[in-house]
Design an enzyme around this catalytic site. Structure first.
Site, PDB file in Angstrom:
ATOM      1  N   HIS A  31     -91.111  60.956  36.327  1.00 20.83           N
ATOM      2  CA  HIS A  31     -91.615  61.946  37.375  1.00 20.83           C
ATOM      3  C   HIS A  31     -90.818  61.165  38.842  1.00 20.83           C
ATOM      4  O   HIS A  31     -91.921  60.667  39.557  1.00 20.83           O
ATOM      5  CB  HIS A  31     -93.207  62.207  37.618  1.00 20.83           C
ATOM      6  CG  HIS A  31     -93.610  63.272  38.321  1.00 20.83           C
ATOM      7  ND1 HIS A  31     -94.474  64.290  37.927  1.00 20.83           N
ATOM      8  CD2 HIS A  31     -93.456  63.638  39.520  1.00 20.83           C
ATOM      9  CE1 HIS A  31     -94.825  65.086  38.906  1.00 20.83           C
ATOM     10  NE2 HIS A  31     -94.306  64.497  39.838  1.00 20.83           N
ATOM     11  N   ARG A  56    -102.714  64.841  32.198  1.00 20.05           N
ATOM     12  CA  ARG A  56    -101.087  64.737  32.236  1.00 20.05           C
ATOM     13  C   ARG A  56    -100.798  63.678  33.490  1.00 20.05           C
ATOM     14  O   ARG A  56    -101.177  63.704  34.520  1.00 20.05           O
ATOM     15  CB  ARG A  56    -100.297  66.021  32.720  1.00 20.05           C
ATOM     16  CG  ARG A  56     -98.869  65.768  32.821  1.00 20.05           C
ATOM     17  CD  ARG A  56     -98.207  67.225  33.334  1.00 20.05           C
ATOM     18  NE  ARG A  56     -96.770  67.103  33.548  1.00 20.05           N
ATOM     19  CZ  ARG A  56     -96.346  67.119  34.707  1.00 20.05           C
ATOM     20  NH1 ARG A  56     -97.060  67.747  35.735  1.00 20.05           N
ATOM     21  NH2 ARG A  56     -94.877  66.814  34.815  1.00 20.05           N
ATOM     22  N   GLU A  81     -98.381  72.363  35.953  1.00 24.07           N
ATOM     23  CA  GLU A  81     -98.740  72.285  37.296  1.00 24.07           C
ATOM     24  C   GLU A  81     -99.196  73.724  37.824  1.00 24.07           C
ATOM     25  O   GLU A  81     -98.208  74.445  37.628  1.00 24.07           O
ATOM     26  CB  GLU A  81     -97.710  71.451  38.231  1.00 24.07           C
ATOM     27  CG  GLU A  81     -97.919  70.021  37.944  1.00 24.07           C
ATOM     28  CD  GLU A  81     -96.689  69.338  39.060  1.00 24.07           C
ATOM     29  OE1 GLU A  81     -96.436  69.906  39.970  1.00 24.07           O
ATOM     30  OE2 GLU A  81     -95.985  68.289  38.472  1.00 24.07           O
ATOM     31  N   TRP A  89    -102.876  70.698  39.341  1.00 24.07           N
ATOM     32  CA  TRP A  89    -102.308  70.001  40.311  1.00 24.07           C
ATOM     33  C   TRP A  89    -103.048  69.852  41.384  1.00 24.07           C
ATOM     34  O   TRP A  89    -103.173  70.820  42.188  1.00 24.07           O
ATOM     35  CB  TRP A  89    -100.804  70.186  40.745  1.00 24.07           C
ATOM     36  CG  TRP A  89    -100.145  68.950  41.439  1.00 24.07           C
ATOM     37  CD1 TRP A  89    -100.321  68.735  42.747  1.00 24.07           C
ATOM     38  CD2 TRP A  89     -99.743  67.698  40.891  1.00 24.07           C
ATOM     39  NE1 TRP A  89     -99.747  67.685  43.072  1.00 24.07           N
ATOM     40  CE2 TRP A  89     -99.438  66.989  42.166  1.00 24.07           C
ATOM     41  CE3 TRP A  89     -99.462  67.286  39.699  1.00 24.07           C
ATOM     42  CZ2 TRP A  89     -98.816  65.765  42.040  1.00 24.07           C
ATOM     43  CZ3 TRP A  89     -98.856  66.073  39.756  1.00 24.07           C
ATOM     44  CH2 TRP A  89     -98.527  65.213  40.687  1.00 24.07           C
ATOM     45  N   GLN A 148     -97.221  58.761  43.236  1.00 23.91           N
ATOM     46  CA  GLN A 148     -98.040  59.624  44.067  1.00 23.91           C
ATOM     47  C   GLN A 148     -99.627  58.824  43.804  1.00 23.91           C
ATOM     48  O   GLN A 148    -100.419  59.125  44.836  1.00 23.91           O
ATOM     49  CB  GLN A 148     -98.327  60.812  43.581  1.00 23.91           C
ATOM     50  CG  GLN A 148     -96.973  61.874  43.837  1.00 23.91           C
ATOM     51  CD  GLN A 148     -97.151  63.103  43.545  1.00 23.91           C
ATOM     52  OE1 GLN A 148     -96.586  63.534  42.569  1.00 23.91           O
ATOM     53  NE2 GLN A 148     -97.251  64.032  44.612  1.00 23.91           N
ATOM     54  N   TYR A 205     -95.996  77.578  41.618  1.00 24.15           N
ATOM     55  CA  TYR A 205     -97.154  77.446  42.652  1.00 24.15           C
ATOM     56  C   TYR A 205     -96.936  78.750  43.298  1.00 24.15           C
ATOM     57  O   TYR A 205     -97.861  79.393  44.290  1.00 24.15           O
ATOM     58  CB  TYR A 205     -96.960  76.422  43.748  1.00 24.15           C
ATOM     59  CG  TYR A 205     -97.119  75.220  42.980  1.00 24.15           C
ATOM     60  CD1 TYR A 205     -98.452  74.317  43.345  1.00 24.15           C
ATOM     61  CD2 TYR A 205     -96.248  74.331  42.228  1.00 24.15           C
ATOM     62  CE1 TYR A 205     -98.592  73.118  42.769  1.00 24.15           C
ATOM     63  CE2 TYR A 205     -96.505  73.026  41.632  1.00 24.15           C
ATOM     64  CZ  TYR A 205     -97.832  72.294  42.011  1.00 24.15           C
ATOM     65  OH  TYR A 205     -97.880  71.338  41.379  1.00 24.15           O
ATOM     66  N   ASN A 263     -94.320  74.641  35.798  1.00 23.41           N
ATOM     67  CA  ASN A 263     -94.829  74.058  37.296  1.00 23.41           C
ATOM     68  C   ASN A 263     -94.561  75.371  38.059  1.00 23.41           C
ATOM     69  O   ASN A 263     -93.391  75.681  38.328  1.00 23.41           O
ATOM     70  CB  ASN A 263     -94.192  72.999  37.938  1.00 23.41           C
ATOM     71  CG  ASN A 263     -94.709  71.646  37.037  1.00 23.41           C
ATOM     72  OD1 ASN A 263     -95.376  71.740  36.167  1.00 23.41           O
ATOM     73  ND2 ASN A 263     -94.110  70.835  37.715  1.00 23.41           N
ATOM     74  N   ASN A 301     -89.885  65.687  34.792  1.00 23.79           N
ATOM     75  CA  ASN A 301     -90.603  66.489  35.673  1.00 23.79           C
ATOM     76  C   ASN A 301     -89.760  67.152  36.544  1.00 23.79           C
ATOM     77  O   ASN A 301     -89.009  66.520  37.455  1.00 23.79           O
ATOM     78  CB  ASN A 301     -91.634  65.970  36.460  1.00 23.79           C
ATOM     79  CG  ASN A 301     -92.429  66.661  37.492  1.00 23.79           C
ATOM     80  OD1 ASN A 301     -93.245  67.704  36.939  1.00 23.79           O
ATOM     81  ND2 ASN A 301     -92.252  66.725  38.425  1.00 23.79           N
ATOM     82  N   GLU A 302     -89.606  68.542  36.512  1.00 21.71           N
ATOM     83  CA  GLU A 302     -88.661  69.206  37.513  1.00 21.71           C
ATOM     84  C   GLU A 302     -87.530  68.487  37.900  1.00 21.71           C
ATOM     85  O   GLU A 302     -87.199  68.184  38.989  1.00 21.71           O
ATOM     86  CB  GLU A 302     -89.620  69.312  39.046  1.00 21.71           C
ATOM     87  CG  GLU A 302     -90.978  69.937  38.678  1.00 21.71           C
ATOM     88  CD  GLU A 302     -91.840  70.001  40.154  1.00 21.71           C
ATOM     89  OE1 GLU A 302     -91.471  69.660  41.110  1.00 21.71           O
ATOM     90  OE2 GLU A 302     -93.074  70.504  39.781  1.00 21.71           O
TER      91      GLU A 302
END
Ligand code: IFM
Length: 446
Positions: free
Chosen positions: A121, A77, A346, A392, A20, A294, A292, A165-166
Protein backbone atom coordinates in the site's frame (compact mmCIF):
# COMPACT_ATOMS: atom_id res chain seq x y z
CA UNK A 1 -35.91 -2.20 11.93
CA UNK A 2 -33.78 -4.35 9.58
CA UNK A 3 -35.20 -4.50 6.11
CA UNK A 4 -32.27 -5.64 3.94
CA UNK A 5 -30.41 -8.69 5.27
CA UNK A 6 -26.99 -9.59 3.87
CA UNK A 7 -26.02 -13.23 3.17
CA UNK A 8 -24.94 -15.23 6.22
CA UNK A 9 -21.20 -14.95 6.80
CA UNK A 10 -20.96 -11.63 4.95
CA UNK A 11 -17.60 -10.17 5.96
CA UNK A 12 -17.93 -6.72 7.52
CA UNK A 13 -14.69 -4.93 8.28
CA UNK A 14 -12.65 -1.77 8.17
CA UNK A 15 -9.41 -0.98 6.36
CA UNK A 16 -6.19 0.94 7.03
CA UNK A 17 -2.65 1.02 5.66
CA UNK A 18 0.77 0.92 7.30
CA UNK A 19 2.15 4.39 6.53
CA UNK A 20 -1.17 6.05 7.31
CA UNK A 21 -1.47 4.72 10.87
CA UNK A 22 1.64 2.99 12.22
CA UNK A 23 4.08 5.79 13.02
CA UNK A 24 7.28 4.45 14.65
CA UNK A 25 9.04 5.27 11.41
CA UNK A 26 12.49 5.04 12.93
CA UNK A 27 11.99 2.12 15.26
CA UNK A 28 13.05 -1.50 15.29
CA UNK A 29 15.25 -1.18 12.19
CA UNK A 30 12.51 -0.10 9.80
CA UNK A 31 14.07 1.10 6.56
CA UNK A 32 13.07 4.32 4.80
CA UNK A 33 10.23 4.39 2.34
CA UNK A 34 9.48 6.66 -0.60
CA UNK A 35 6.79 8.31 1.52
CA UNK A 36 9.32 9.28 4.22
CA UNK A 37 11.27 10.95 1.42
CA UNK A 38 8.32 12.50 -0.39
CA UNK A 39 6.97 14.13 2.80
CA UNK A 40 10.21 16.12 3.01
CA UNK A 41 9.73 17.77 -0.37
CA UNK A 42 8.63 21.36 -0.21
CA UNK A 43 4.85 21.74 -0.41
CA UNK A 44 4.33 18.03 -1.06
CA UNK A 45 1.99 17.69 1.92
CA UNK A 46 -0.69 20.33 2.51
CA UNK A 47 0.00 20.75 6.21
CA UNK A 48 3.72 19.93 6.06
CA UNK A 49 3.19 16.76 8.09
CA UNK A 50 4.34 13.16 7.60
CA UNK A 51 3.57 9.66 8.86
CA UNK A 52 6.39 9.41 11.37
CA UNK A 53 3.96 9.27 14.31
CA UNK A 54 0.51 9.11 12.62
CA UNK A 55 -1.88 7.18 14.90
CA UNK A 56 0.98 5.52 16.76
CA UNK A 57 -0.69 2.23 15.96
CA UNK A 58 2.68 0.45 16.14
CA UNK A 59 2.57 0.92 19.90
CA UNK A 60 -1.19 0.99 20.37
CA UNK A 61 -2.25 -1.93 18.21
CA UNK A 62 -3.61 -3.87 21.19
CA UNK A 63 -6.00 -1.05 22.10
CA UNK A 64 -6.94 -0.66 18.44
CA UNK A 65 -7.77 -4.34 18.14
CA UNK A 66 -9.88 -4.03 21.31
CA UNK A 67 -11.73 -1.17 19.61
CA UNK A 68 -12.35 -3.35 16.57
CA UNK A 69 -13.71 -6.05 18.81
CA UNK A 70 -16.00 -3.54 20.50
CA UNK A 71 -17.35 -2.63 17.05
CA UNK A 72 -17.94 -6.31 16.28
CA UNK A 73 -15.73 -6.30 13.16
CA UNK A 74 -15.54 -9.67 11.44
CA UNK A 75 -12.44 -8.73 9.45
CA UNK A 76 -9.69 -6.13 9.34
CA UNK A 77 -7.74 -5.13 6.24
CA UNK A 78 -4.29 -3.70 6.96
CA UNK A 79 -1.06 -3.46 5.02
CA UNK A 80 2.49 -4.54 5.73
CA UNK A 81 5.27 -1.97 5.52
CA UNK A 82 7.78 -3.53 3.11
CA UNK A 83 10.69 -1.53 4.68
CA UNK A 84 9.91 -3.00 8.10
CA UNK A 85 10.33 -6.52 6.74
CA UNK A 86 13.23 -5.81 4.36
CA UNK A 87 14.84 -2.48 5.30
CA UNK A 88 16.83 -2.46 2.05
CA UNK A 89 13.90 -3.77 0.04
CA UNK A 90 15.56 -7.15 -0.51
CA UNK A 91 18.16 -9.30 1.16
CA UNK A 92 18.30 -9.37 4.94
CA UNK A 93 15.00 -9.85 6.77
CA UNK A 94 14.37 -7.69 9.85
CA UNK A 95 13.07 -10.02 12.59
CA UNK A 96 11.67 -7.12 14.63
CA UNK A 97 9.53 -6.00 11.72
CA UNK A 98 8.17 -9.51 11.21
CA UNK A 99 7.53 -9.77 14.97
CA UNK A 100 5.26 -6.71 14.93
CA UNK A 101 2.93 -8.24 12.34
CA UNK A 102 3.12 -11.57 14.15
CA UNK A 103 1.78 -9.89 17.28
CA UNK A 104 -0.86 -7.97 15.36
CA UNK A 105 -2.15 -11.09 13.58
CA UNK A 106 -2.26 -13.03 16.84
CA UNK A 107 -4.15 -10.20 18.56
CA UNK A 108 -6.69 -10.12 15.71
CA UNK A 109 -7.22 -13.87 15.75
CA UNK A 110 -7.61 -13.90 19.52
CA UNK A 111 -10.29 -11.22 19.10
CA UNK A 112 -12.03 -13.36 16.45
CA UNK A 113 -11.19 -10.94 13.62
CA UNK A 114 -10.06 -12.29 10.23
CA UNK A 115 -6.94 -10.54 8.90
CA UNK A 116 -6.95 -9.41 5.25
CA UNK A 117 -3.40 -8.43 4.43
CA UNK A 118 -2.31 -6.05 1.69
CA UNK A 119 1.35 -6.50 0.80
CA UNK A 120 1.86 -3.16 -0.93
CA UNK A 121 0.00 0.00 0.00
CA UNK A 122 2.48 2.48 -1.45
CA UNK A 123 5.45 2.46 0.97
CA UNK A 124 8.18 1.21 -1.37
CA UNK A 125 11.61 0.95 0.31
CA UNK A 126 13.70 3.98 -0.67
CA UNK A 127 16.63 1.67 -1.42
CA UNK A 128 14.61 0.11 -4.24
CA UNK A 129 13.55 3.48 -5.58
CA UNK A 130 17.24 4.32 -5.90
CA UNK A 131 17.51 1.29 -8.20
CA UNK A 132 14.64 2.41 -10.42
CA UNK A 133 11.63 1.54 -8.25
CA UNK A 134 8.58 0.50 -10.24
CA UNK A 135 10.06 1.80 -13.47
CA UNK A 136 12.37 -1.22 -13.78
CA UNK A 137 11.06 -4.69 -14.60
CA UNK A 138 13.21 -6.01 -11.76
CA UNK A 139 10.65 -4.55 -9.34
CA UNK A 140 8.24 -7.41 -10.12
CA UNK A 141 10.78 -9.95 -8.88
CA UNK A 142 11.66 -7.86 -5.82
CA UNK A 143 7.97 -7.75 -4.92
CA UNK A 144 7.51 -11.50 -5.38
CA UNK A 145 10.52 -12.24 -3.13
CA UNK A 146 9.18 -9.88 -0.45
CA UNK A 147 5.73 -11.50 -0.71
CA UNK A 148 7.28 -14.96 -0.17
CA UNK A 149 9.04 -13.78 2.97
CA UNK A 150 5.81 -12.42 4.44
CA UNK A 151 3.64 -15.39 3.49
CA UNK A 152 6.20 -17.82 4.91
CA UNK A 153 6.10 -15.88 8.19
CA UNK A 154 2.34 -15.30 8.53
CA UNK A 155 0.69 -17.72 6.11
CA UNK A 156 -0.06 -20.29 8.80
CA UNK A 157 -2.59 -17.76 10.20
CA UNK A 158 -3.33 -15.30 7.40
CA UNK A 159 -5.31 -16.82 4.53
CA UNK A 160 -6.46 -13.72 2.62
CA UNK A 161 -3.81 -11.77 0.71
CA UNK A 162 -4.01 -8.69 -1.48
CA UNK A 163 -0.96 -8.10 -3.65
CA UNK A 164 -1.25 -4.38 -4.47
CA UNK A 165 -3.49 -1.55 -3.39
CA UNK A 166 -4.64 0.77 -6.20
CA UNK A 167 -1.73 0.39 -8.64
CA UNK A 168 -3.32 3.15 -10.75
CA UNK A 169 -2.42 5.60 -7.97
CA UNK A 170 1.07 4.16 -7.51
CA UNK A 171 1.80 4.56 -11.22
CA UNK A 172 0.02 7.73 -12.28
CA UNK A 173 -0.23 9.83 -9.10
CA UNK A 174 3.32 8.79 -8.25
CA UNK A 175 5.11 9.00 -11.61
CA UNK A 176 2.98 11.15 -13.92
CA UNK A 177 1.30 13.78 -11.73
CA UNK A 178 3.85 14.04 -8.93
CA UNK A 179 1.10 14.05 -6.33
CA UNK A 180 2.24 10.90 -4.56
CA UNK A 181 5.65 9.41 -3.84
CA UNK A 182 8.07 9.21 -5.51
CA UNK A 183 6.79 12.53 -6.91
CA UNK A 184 7.86 12.32 -10.57
CA UNK A 185 6.14 14.04 -13.48
CA UNK A 186 6.98 11.87 -16.42
CA UNK A 187 4.34 10.19 -18.55
CA UNK A 188 6.71 7.57 -19.93
CA UNK A 189 7.97 6.53 -16.50
CA UNK A 190 4.36 6.24 -15.34
CA UNK A 191 3.48 3.93 -18.23
CA UNK A 192 6.47 1.73 -17.43
CA UNK A 193 5.56 1.67 -13.75
CA UNK A 194 1.94 0.77 -14.53
CA UNK A 195 2.88 -2.29 -16.56
CA UNK A 196 5.57 -3.36 -14.08
CA UNK A 197 3.04 -3.14 -11.24
CA UNK A 198 0.81 -5.55 -13.14
CA UNK A 199 3.81 -7.87 -13.59
CA UNK A 200 4.50 -7.57 -9.86
CA UNK A 201 0.92 -8.61 -9.18
CA UNK A 202 1.32 -11.62 -11.48
CA UNK A 203 4.63 -12.79 -9.95
CA UNK A 204 3.32 -11.97 -6.47
CA UNK A 205 0.28 -14.17 -7.05
CA UNK A 206 2.53 -17.11 -7.97
CA UNK A 207 4.85 -16.50 -5.01
CA UNK A 208 2.01 -16.25 -2.51
CA UNK A 209 0.42 -19.44 -3.78
CA UNK A 210 3.79 -21.23 -3.64
CA UNK A 211 4.45 -20.10 -0.06
CA UNK A 212 0.86 -20.54 1.15
CA UNK A 213 -1.34 -23.59 1.58
CA UNK A 214 -4.60 -24.99 0.23
CA UNK A 215 -6.61 -22.34 2.11
CA UNK A 216 -4.61 -19.39 0.75
CA UNK A 217 -6.66 -16.90 -1.27
CA UNK A 218 -5.07 -14.07 -3.19
CA UNK A 219 -6.38 -11.12 -5.13
CA UNK A 220 -5.71 -7.48 -5.97
CA UNK A 221 -7.38 -4.23 -4.92
CA UNK A 222 -8.15 -1.76 -7.71
CA UNK A 223 -9.62 1.73 -7.51
CA UNK A 224 -12.59 2.57 -9.72
CA UNK A 225 -14.38 5.73 -10.67
CA UNK A 226 -17.35 4.35 -12.61
CA UNK A 227 -18.82 6.31 -15.51
CA UNK A 228 -22.55 6.97 -15.17
CA UNK A 229 -24.79 8.56 -17.82
CA UNK A 230 -25.76 12.11 -16.89
CA UNK A 231 -29.37 11.36 -17.91
CA UNK A 232 -31.34 8.33 -19.06
CA UNK A 233 -31.07 9.34 -22.72
CA UNK A 234 -29.58 6.86 -25.18
CA UNK A 235 -26.91 9.40 -26.15
CA UNK A 236 -25.72 9.84 -22.56
CA UNK A 237 -25.77 6.10 -21.91
CA UNK A 238 -23.65 5.51 -24.97
CA UNK A 239 -21.29 8.34 -24.05
CA UNK A 240 -20.80 6.90 -20.54
CA UNK A 241 -20.14 3.44 -21.93
CA UNK A 242 -17.62 4.71 -24.45
CA UNK A 243 -15.80 7.18 -22.20
CA UNK A 244 -12.13 6.34 -21.60
CA UNK A 245 -12.13 4.67 -18.19
CA UNK A 246 -8.46 4.86 -17.35
CA UNK A 247 -8.67 3.03 -14.03
CA UNK A 248 -10.65 0.14 -15.53
CA UNK A 249 -8.80 -0.11 -18.83
CA UNK A 250 -5.41 0.30 -17.23
CA UNK A 251 -5.75 -2.51 -14.70
CA UNK A 252 -9.03 -4.46 -14.48
CA UNK A 253 -9.20 -5.08 -18.20
CA UNK A 254 -5.72 -6.62 -18.68
CA UNK A 255 -6.22 -8.70 -15.53
CA UNK A 256 -9.63 -9.97 -16.58
CA UNK A 257 -9.10 -10.32 -20.33
CA UNK A 258 -5.35 -10.64 -20.86
CA UNK A 259 -5.29 -7.59 -23.15
CA UNK A 260 -5.00 -3.81 -22.96
CA UNK A 261 -7.61 -1.78 -24.80
CA UNK A 262 -6.35 0.02 -27.92
CA UNK A 263 -6.76 3.33 -26.08
CA UNK A 264 -4.57 2.06 -23.27
CA UNK A 265 -1.94 0.79 -25.70
CA UNK A 266 -1.94 4.19 -27.40
CA UNK A 267 -1.45 5.89 -24.06
CA UNK A 268 1.48 3.66 -23.12
CA UNK A 269 2.96 3.50 -26.61
CA UNK A 270 6.72 3.46 -26.79
CA UNK A 271 7.09 3.69 -23.03
CA UNK A 272 5.88 0.54 -21.28
CA UNK A 273 8.12 -2.51 -21.62
CA UNK A 274 5.47 -5.05 -22.65
CA UNK A 275 6.94 -8.43 -23.64
CA UNK A 276 5.49 -11.62 -25.09
CA UNK A 277 3.90 -13.68 -22.36
CA UNK A 278 3.39 -10.79 -19.94
CA UNK A 279 -0.33 -10.45 -20.49
CA UNK A 280 -1.01 -14.16 -20.20
CA UNK A 281 0.69 -14.06 -16.80
CA UNK A 282 -1.15 -10.90 -15.76
CA UNK A 283 -4.45 -12.57 -16.58
CA UNK A 284 -3.90 -15.44 -14.13
CA UNK A 285 -7.00 -16.29 -12.10
CA UNK A 286 -7.51 -14.26 -8.94
CA UNK A 287 -9.33 -15.77 -5.98
CA UNK A 288 -11.11 -12.44 -5.55
CA UNK A 289 -11.08 -8.85 -6.78
CA UNK A 290 -10.99 -6.01 -4.24
CA UNK A 291 -12.90 -2.88 -5.18
CA UNK A 292 -12.11 0.59 -3.85
CA UNK A 293 -14.86 2.96 -4.90
CA UNK A 294 -15.81 6.28 -3.36
CA UNK A 295 -17.45 8.28 -6.13
CA UNK A 296 -18.50 8.21 -9.79
CA UNK A 297 -18.12 10.44 -12.82
CA UNK A 298 -21.20 11.46 -14.79
CA UNK A 299 -20.92 11.79 -18.54
CA UNK A 300 -23.12 13.74 -20.91
CA UNK A 301 -22.91 13.24 -24.68
CA UNK A 302 -23.06 16.97 -25.24
CA UNK A 303 -21.12 18.34 -22.27
CA UNK A 304 -18.65 15.59 -21.32
CA UNK A 305 -18.06 15.27 -17.56
CA UNK A 306 -20.82 16.98 -15.58
CA UNK A 307 -20.95 17.83 -11.90
CA UNK A 308 -23.65 20.47 -11.83
CA UNK A 309 -26.53 18.50 -10.38
CA UNK A 310 -24.52 16.29 -8.04
CA UNK A 311 -26.39 16.46 -4.77
CA UNK A 312 -23.51 16.37 -2.32
CA UNK A 313 -19.71 16.45 -2.14
CA UNK A 314 -17.44 15.14 0.60
CA UNK A 315 -14.57 17.10 2.14
CA UNK A 316 -12.33 15.59 -0.58
CA UNK A 317 -14.62 17.20 -3.16
CA UNK A 318 -15.89 13.80 -4.30
CA UNK A 319 -19.52 13.56 -5.41
CA UNK A 320 -21.65 11.20 -3.34
CA UNK A 321 -22.92 8.70 -5.92
CA UNK A 322 -23.76 5.30 -4.40
CA UNK A 323 -25.17 4.17 -7.74
CA UNK A 324 -21.54 4.18 -8.94
CA UNK A 325 -20.74 1.42 -6.46
CA UNK A 326 -23.69 -0.58 -7.73
CA UNK A 327 -22.56 -0.01 -11.33
CA UNK A 328 -18.98 -1.23 -10.81
CA UNK A 329 -20.14 -4.29 -8.85
CA UNK A 330 -22.43 -5.28 -11.71
CA UNK A 331 -19.80 -4.51 -14.34
CA UNK A 332 -17.24 -6.74 -12.62
CA UNK A 333 -19.87 -9.39 -12.04
CA UNK A 334 -20.50 -9.47 -15.80
CA UNK A 335 -16.80 -9.22 -16.70
CA UNK A 336 -15.92 -12.20 -14.50
CA UNK A 337 -19.09 -14.08 -15.52
CA UNK A 338 -19.86 -14.33 -11.83
CA UNK A 339 -16.90 -16.64 -11.27
CA UNK A 340 -14.68 -14.39 -9.16
CA UNK A 341 -15.79 -13.35 -5.67
CA UNK A 342 -15.77 -9.61 -5.08
CA UNK A 343 -14.96 -7.60 -1.96
CA UNK A 344 -15.41 -3.90 -1.41
CA UNK A 345 -12.00 -3.33 0.13
CA UNK A 346 -12.54 0.44 0.62
CA UNK A 347 -15.51 2.77 0.72
CA UNK A 348 -16.08 5.68 3.06
CA UNK A 349 -16.05 9.45 3.27
CA UNK A 350 -14.18 12.40 4.72
CA UNK A 351 -16.36 15.08 6.29
CA UNK A 352 -15.78 17.96 8.74
CA UNK A 353 -16.21 16.25 12.08
CA UNK A 354 -16.62 18.00 15.41
CA UNK A 355 -16.30 16.53 18.89
CA UNK A 356 -19.25 17.72 20.99
CA UNK A 357 -19.96 16.38 24.48
CA UNK A 358 -17.27 13.79 23.92
CA UNK A 359 -19.16 12.47 20.88
CA UNK A 360 -18.88 12.87 17.11
CA UNK A 361 -22.31 13.16 15.51
CA UNK A 362 -21.23 12.48 11.95
CA UNK A 363 -24.66 12.02 10.47
CA UNK A 364 -23.44 12.73 6.92
CA UNK A 365 -21.01 9.81 7.14
CA UNK A 366 -23.76 7.60 8.56
CA UNK A 367 -25.99 8.55 5.61
CA UNK A 368 -23.13 7.97 3.15
CA UNK A 369 -22.41 4.51 4.54
CA UNK A 370 -26.06 3.56 4.68
CA UNK A 371 -26.55 4.50 1.02
CA UNK A 372 -23.46 2.55 -0.06
CA UNK A 373 -24.41 -0.50 2.01
CA UNK A 374 -27.82 -0.36 0.31
CA UNK A 375 -26.14 -0.17 -3.13
CA UNK A 376 -24.02 -3.22 -2.25
CA UNK A 377 -27.13 -5.03 -1.05
CA UNK A 378 -28.91 -4.30 -4.30
CA UNK A 379 -25.98 -5.66 -6.31
CA UNK A 380 -26.06 -8.89 -4.30
CA UNK A 381 -29.80 -9.17 -4.97
CA UNK A 382 -29.02 -8.74 -8.66
CA UNK A 383 -26.50 -11.58 -8.65
CA UNK A 384 -23.11 -10.06 -7.75
CA UNK A 385 -20.96 -12.44 -5.71
CA UNK A 386 -20.01 -9.81 -3.14
CA UNK A 387 -18.49 -11.42 -0.06
CA UNK A 388 -17.55 -8.49 2.18
CA UNK A 389 -17.41 -4.74 2.76
CA UNK A 390 -14.47 -2.93 4.37
CA UNK A 391 -15.14 0.65 5.43
CA UNK A 392 -12.31 3.10 4.91
CA UNK A 393 -11.19 3.76 7.50
CA UNK A 394 -11.04 2.33 10.99
CA UNK A 395 -9.74 5.66 12.23
CA UNK A 396 -8.76 9.13 11.06
CA UNK A 397 -5.23 8.96 9.71
CA UNK A 398 -2.52 10.43 7.48
CA UNK A 399 -4.31 11.12 4.20
CA UNK A 400 -1.21 11.27 1.97
CA UNK A 401 -0.68 14.69 0.36
CA UNK A 402 -3.58 16.07 2.46
CA UNK A 403 -1.72 15.25 5.66
CA UNK A 404 -4.01 15.22 8.69
CA UNK A 405 -6.62 17.48 7.09
CA UNK A 406 -9.02 14.79 5.91
CA UNK A 407 -11.10 12.62 8.22
CA UNK A 408 -12.20 9.24 6.90
CA UNK A 409 -12.35 7.39 10.23
CA UNK A 410 -15.35 5.87 11.93
CA UNK A 411 -13.17 6.48 14.97
CA UNK A 412 -11.90 10.00 15.70
CA UNK A 413 -8.22 10.42 16.61
CA UNK A 414 -6.99 13.34 18.70
CA UNK A 415 -3.42 13.52 17.39
CA UNK A 416 -2.17 15.52 20.41
CA UNK A 417 -3.19 12.80 22.88
CA UNK A 418 -3.82 9.81 20.57
CA UNK A 419 -7.22 9.43 22.22
CA UNK A 420 -9.67 7.44 20.10
CA UNK A 421 -13.40 8.31 20.13
CA UNK A 422 -15.90 6.14 18.30
CA UNK A 423 -18.01 8.32 16.01
CA UNK A 424 -21.74 7.78 15.50
CA UNK A 425 -20.81 6.13 12.18
CA UNK A 426 -18.76 3.59 14.16
CA UNK A 427 -21.79 2.77 16.29
CA UNK A 428 -23.88 2.61 13.14
CA UNK A 429 -21.47 0.10 11.58
CA UNK A 430 -21.53 -1.90 14.82
CA UNK A 431 -25.35 -2.11 14.59
CA UNK A 432 -25.25 -3.08 10.90
CA UNK A 433 -22.75 -5.85 11.66
CA UNK A 434 -24.78 -7.13 14.61
CA UNK A 435 -27.93 -7.27 12.45
CA UNK A 436 -26.04 -8.30 9.27
CA UNK A 437 -28.48 -6.00 7.52
CA UNK A 438 -28.78 -2.43 6.27
CA UNK A 439 -30.71 -0.73 9.02
CA UNK A 440 -32.11 2.70 9.56
CA UNK A 441 -29.56 4.74 11.55
CA UNK A 442 -30.62 4.85 15.17
CA UNK A 443 -27.94 7.42 16.08
CA UNK A 444 -27.70 5.76 19.45
CA UNK A 445 -24.37 5.07 21.06
CA UNK A 446 -24.33 2.66 23.91
O1 IFM B 1 -6.59 6.97 2.16
C1 IFM B 1 -6.75 6.44 0.89
C2 IFM B 1 -6.22 5.02 0.82
O2 IFM B 1 -4.89 4.95 1.22
C3 IFM B 1 -6.33 4.48 -0.58
N1 IFM B 1 -7.65 4.64 -1.12
C4 IFM B 1 -8.31 5.93 -0.96
C5 IFM B 1 -8.20 6.40 0.48
C6 IFM B 1 -8.90 7.77 0.63
O3 IFM B 1 -8.31 8.71 -0.20
Amino acid sequence: MSTHPFPPGFLWGTATSSYQIEGAANEDNRGRSIWDDFCRYKDAITDGSDGSVACDHYHRYRDDVALMKQLGLKAYRFSIAWPRILPEGRGAVNPKGVAFYDRLVDALLTAGIRPFVTLYHWDLPSALNAQGGWTTRDSAGWFADYASVVVRALGDRVKDWITLNEPWCSAYLGYEFGMHAPGYQDKALAARAAHNLLLAHALGLQAIRAAGDAETRVGITLNFEPRLPATDSDEDRQAAEQDFDWQYEGFAEPILTGAYSQRMLDRMAGAADIRAGDLAMIAARNDFIGINCYTATRISAKRGVVYDDDPEFTRMGWAVRPEGLYAILMKLHRATRGRTPLYITENGASFDDQITDGRVHDERRVAYLRAHFAAAHRAIQDGADLRGFFVWSLMDNFEWSFGYQQFFGIVHVDYATQKRTIKDSGYYLRDVIAANAVIEPSGSAM
